[in-house]
Motif scaffolding. Structure first.
Motif, PDB file in Angstrom:
ATOM      1  N   LEU A  75      -9.895  -1.522  -7.637  1.00  0.00           N
ATOM      2  CA  LEU A  75      -8.658  -0.866  -7.199  1.00  0.00           C
ATOM      3  C   LEU A  75      -8.208   0.186  -8.204  1.00  0.00           C
ATOM      4  O   LEU A  75      -8.027   1.360  -7.844  1.00  0.00           O
ATOM      5  CB  LEU A  75      -7.555  -1.915  -7.014  1.00  0.00           C
ATOM      6  CG  LEU A  75      -6.147  -1.377  -6.737  1.00  0.00           C
ATOM      7  CD1 LEU A  75      -6.092  -0.674  -5.392  1.00  0.00           C
ATOM      8  CD2 LEU A  75      -5.109  -2.492  -6.813  1.00  0.00           C
ATOM      9  N   GLY A 130     -10.654   3.057  -8.614  1.00  0.00           N
ATOM     10  CA  GLY A 130     -10.579   3.990  -7.490  1.00  0.00           C
ATOM     11  C   GLY A 130      -9.356   4.864  -7.558  1.00  0.00           C
ATOM     12  O   GLY A 130      -9.426   6.084  -7.301  1.00  0.00           O
ATOM     13  N   ILE A 131      -8.198   4.284  -7.908  1.00  0.00           N
ATOM     14  CA  ILE A 131      -6.967   5.082  -8.031  1.00  0.00           C
ATOM     15  C   ILE A 131      -7.131   6.137  -9.116  1.00  0.00           C
ATOM     16  O   ILE A 131      -6.704   7.284  -8.961  1.00  0.00           O
ATOM     17  CB  ILE A 131      -5.762   4.174  -8.342  1.00  0.00           C
ATOM     18  CG1 ILE A 131      -5.475   3.235  -7.175  1.00  0.00           C
ATOM     19  CG2 ILE A 131      -4.519   5.015  -8.630  1.00  0.00           C
ATOM     20  CD1 ILE A 131      -4.371   2.218  -7.452  1.00  0.00           C
ATOM     21  N   SER A 137      -3.692   7.870  -2.418  1.00  0.00           N
ATOM     22  CA  SER A 137      -4.708   7.439  -3.382  1.00  0.00           C
ATOM     23  C   SER A 137      -4.695   5.926  -3.533  1.00  0.00           C
ATOM     24  O   SER A 137      -5.757   5.276  -3.554  1.00  0.00           O
ATOM     25  CB  SER A 137      -4.458   8.106  -4.742  1.00  0.00           C
ATOM     26  OG  SER A 137      -4.553   9.510  -4.654  1.00  0.00           O
ATOM     27  N   CYS A 138      -3.496   5.346  -3.616  1.00  0.00           N
ATOM     28  CA  CYS A 138      -3.372   3.890  -3.776  1.00  0.00           C
ATOM     29  C   CYS A 138      -3.876   3.148  -2.540  1.00  0.00           C
ATOM     30  O   CYS A 138      -4.607   2.157  -2.656  1.00  0.00           O
ATOM     31  CB  CYS A 138      -1.921   3.515  -4.057  1.00  0.00           C
ATOM     32  SG  CYS A 138      -1.300   4.116  -5.643  1.00  0.00           S
ATOM     33  N   ALA A 162      -7.757   3.479  -2.268  1.00  0.00           N
ATOM     34  CA  ALA A 162      -8.421   2.620  -3.256  1.00  0.00           C
ATOM     35  C   ALA A 162      -8.290   1.153  -2.889  1.00  0.00           C
ATOM     36  O   ALA A 162      -9.221   0.360  -3.087  1.00  0.00           O
ATOM     37  CB  ALA A 162      -7.832   2.878  -4.643  1.00  0.00           C
ATOM     38  N   HIS A 220     -10.745   0.414  -0.100  1.00  0.00           N
ATOM     39  CA  HIS A 220     -12.088   0.417  -0.694  1.00  0.00           C
ATOM     40  C   HIS A 220     -12.354  -0.888  -1.440  1.00  0.00           C
ATOM     41  O   HIS A 220     -13.405  -1.533  -1.260  1.00  0.00           O
ATOM     42  CB  HIS A 220     -12.199   1.615  -1.637  1.00  0.00           C
ATOM     43  CG  HIS A 220     -13.393   1.599  -2.530  1.00  0.00           C
ATOM     44  ND1 HIS A 220     -14.671   1.839  -2.071  1.00  0.00           N
ATOM     45  CD2 HIS A 220     -13.512   1.373  -3.862  1.00  0.00           C
ATOM     46  CE1 HIS A 220     -15.520   1.764  -3.081  1.00  0.00           C
ATOM     47  NE2 HIS A 220     -14.852   1.481  -4.172  1.00  0.00           N
ATOM     48  N   SER A 221     -11.387  -1.320  -2.256  1.00  0.00           N
ATOM     49  CA  SER A 221     -11.550  -2.548  -3.030  1.00  0.00           C
ATOM     50  C   SER A 221     -11.598  -3.778  -2.123  1.00  0.00           C
ATOM     51  O   SER A 221     -12.417  -4.685  -2.331  1.00  0.00           O
ATOM     52  CB  SER A 221     -10.391  -2.676  -4.028  1.00  0.00           C
ATOM     53  OG  SER A 221     -10.545  -3.826  -4.819  1.00  0.00           O
ATOM     54  N   PRO A 242     -14.936   7.215  -2.872  1.00  0.00           N
ATOM     55  CA  PRO A 242     -13.761   7.409  -3.728  1.00  0.00           C
ATOM     56  C   PRO A 242     -14.093   7.949  -5.110  1.00  0.00           C
ATOM     57  O   PRO A 242     -13.186   8.278  -5.874  1.00  0.00           O
ATOM     58  CB  PRO A 242     -13.153   5.997  -3.820  1.00  0.00           C
ATOM     59  CG  PRO A 242     -14.302   5.084  -3.598  1.00  0.00           C
ATOM     60  CD  PRO A 242     -15.214   5.785  -2.629  1.00  0.00           C
TER      61      PRO A 242
END
Length: 316
Positions: free
Chosen positions: A106, A109-110, A148-149, A152, A155-156, A206
C-alpha cells in the motif's frame, strides 16, 4: 483468510540480516538511529508544511503527504525488525505477515503514484506558470492524492487476497527482515502460477505508470528550461525540481534493482540490501534532500526556530 485454514504452517520466522549476536547489536543500533531520524525528519517536514504560511502551496502539500507516507512505510518494517532482534522467538503469525505485506504494498504504491503527481506539479509550475494556481487547485490536489491512495489500496488488496489463498506446509523461514511477496511465494506449496501471472501483468501498473509520467514530465520540463535565455533563469527553474529528481532516482533505482532485474542475478543478501534502500534509507534521506536543497524550506525552519526562541525568551 482461506489460504492458511488447515495449513501446516501457523507462523513464519523472519531470519533478518544476521543471527550472530555481535552483528545483531550493530544492526539494532544502526536501524534504530535510522528509524528515529526518519520519524523526526519527516515530522519536521509535516510540521513546517502545515504551520508556515509561505509553504501553503501544492508542491509542499504533496511533500507533506509524501513525508507522512515515508514515515508509515518505514514504520511497517523497522519496528518489527528491531523487536525480532531482541526477541528469542523471531516469529510472526500468518495473519500478521499478510497485514505487514498489505501495508508495504500500500505505502509503496502510494509513494510511486505521489512521485508521479509531484512530477506533474513541477511540469505545470515550469511549463505553464501563468495558469499554475488555476490548474493545480486545492480540489485537484486532494483528488490526485485520494486517487493515489485508492489505487494503491486496490492494488495491495488484490495481491494480498491472492496470497491468502495459498497454502504453506513446508519451511516457514523467510530469508528477509519483513514479509515480502517474493519470499512468501517461494515458501508456498500451492500452485502460484496465477499469482505470478497477476504480478507479471498488474504489479507494474502502479510502478511504471507514474514512472512514465515522470519521464514525460521531465522531458517537457527540460525542453522548457533549455529555451530560457538566461543562465540564472535556467538554474532557478532546474533547482525547483532537482530534489524531486534525486528522490525519484533513489526510490525507483532500488525498486528496479529489486523487482525488474533477471532472476539469475538475485541473491538473498543483495535483495535484503536493496530493499533496505527504498524501505528504510530513502524515507530517512528524503527530508534532508528536500530541506537542504530548498531555500524556502530552510527559511521556514529558521523562522520556526526563531519564533520558538523569542517565545522562550519572553516567557523567561
Amino acid at each position: 483468510m482461506l489460504g492458511y485454514n488447515g495449513t501446516g504452517v501457523k507462523e513464519f520466522i523472519l531470519l533478518g540480516f544476521s543471527d550472530k549476536p555481535d552483528e545483531q547489536v550493530i544492526i539494532f543500533i544502526l536501524f534504530l538511529l535510522m528509524y528515529l531520524t526518519t520519524v523526526i525528519g519527516n515530522l519536521t517536514i509535516i510540521m513546517l508544511a502545515m504551520t508556515v504560511h509561505q509553504l501553503q502551496t501544492p508542491m509542499y502539500f504533496f511533500l507533506m503527504i509524501l513525508s507522512f507516507v515515508d514515515m508509515c512505510f518505514s514504520s511497517v518494517t523497522v519496528p518489527r525488525m528491531l523487536m525480532n532482534i531482541v526477541s528469542v522467538r523471531k516469529t510472526v503469525t500468518i495473519a500478521g505477515c499478510f497485514a505487514q505485506l498489505f501495508f508495504i504494498i500500500l505505502f509503496g504504491g502510494i509513494e510511486c503514484l505521489l512521485l508521479g503527481v509531484m512530477a506533474y506539479d513541477r511540469y505545470v509550475a515550469i511549463c505553464d506558470p501563468l495558469h499554475y494556481s488555476m490548474r493545480m487547485s486545492r480540489k485537484l490536489c486532494l483528488q490526485m492524492v485520494g486517487g493515489s491512495c485508492l489505487s494503491a489500496c486496490a492494488h495491495s488488496t488484490l495481491h494480498v487476497a491472492m496470497a491468502s489463498l495459498l497454502s504453506f506446509c513446508g519451511s516457514n523461514q523467510i530469508h528477509h527482515f519483513f514479509c515480502d511477496m517474493t519470499p512468501l511465494l517461494k515458501l508456498s506449496c500451492s500452485d502460484i502460477s496465477l499469482n505470478e501471472l497477476i504480478i507479471y501483468f498488474e504489479a507494474p501498473l502502479p510502478v511504471m505508470t507514474p514512472f512514465i509520467i515522470i519521464v514525460v514530465s521531465y522531458i517537457l520540463i527540460a525542453t522548457t528550461i533549455w529555451k530560457i535565455p538566461s543562465t540564472t533563469g535556467r538554474h532557478r527553474a532546474f533547482s525547483t525540481c532537482s530534489s524531486h529528481l534525486i528522490v525519484v532516482t533513489l526510490f525507483y533505482g532500488a525498486i528496479i534493482c529489486t523487482y525488474f532485474r533477471p532472476s539469475s542475478t538475485h541473491s538473498l543478501d543483495s535483495d535484503r540490501v536493496v530493499t533496505t534502500i527504498y524501505t528504510v534509507i530513502a524515507p530517512m534521506l528524503n527530508p534532508f534532500i528536500y530541506s537542504l536543497r530548498n531555500n524556502e524550506m530552510k527559511e521556514a525552519f529558521k523562522k520556526v526556530i526563531l519564533r520558538k526562541h523569542l517565545r522562550t525568551t519572553l516567557n523567561s
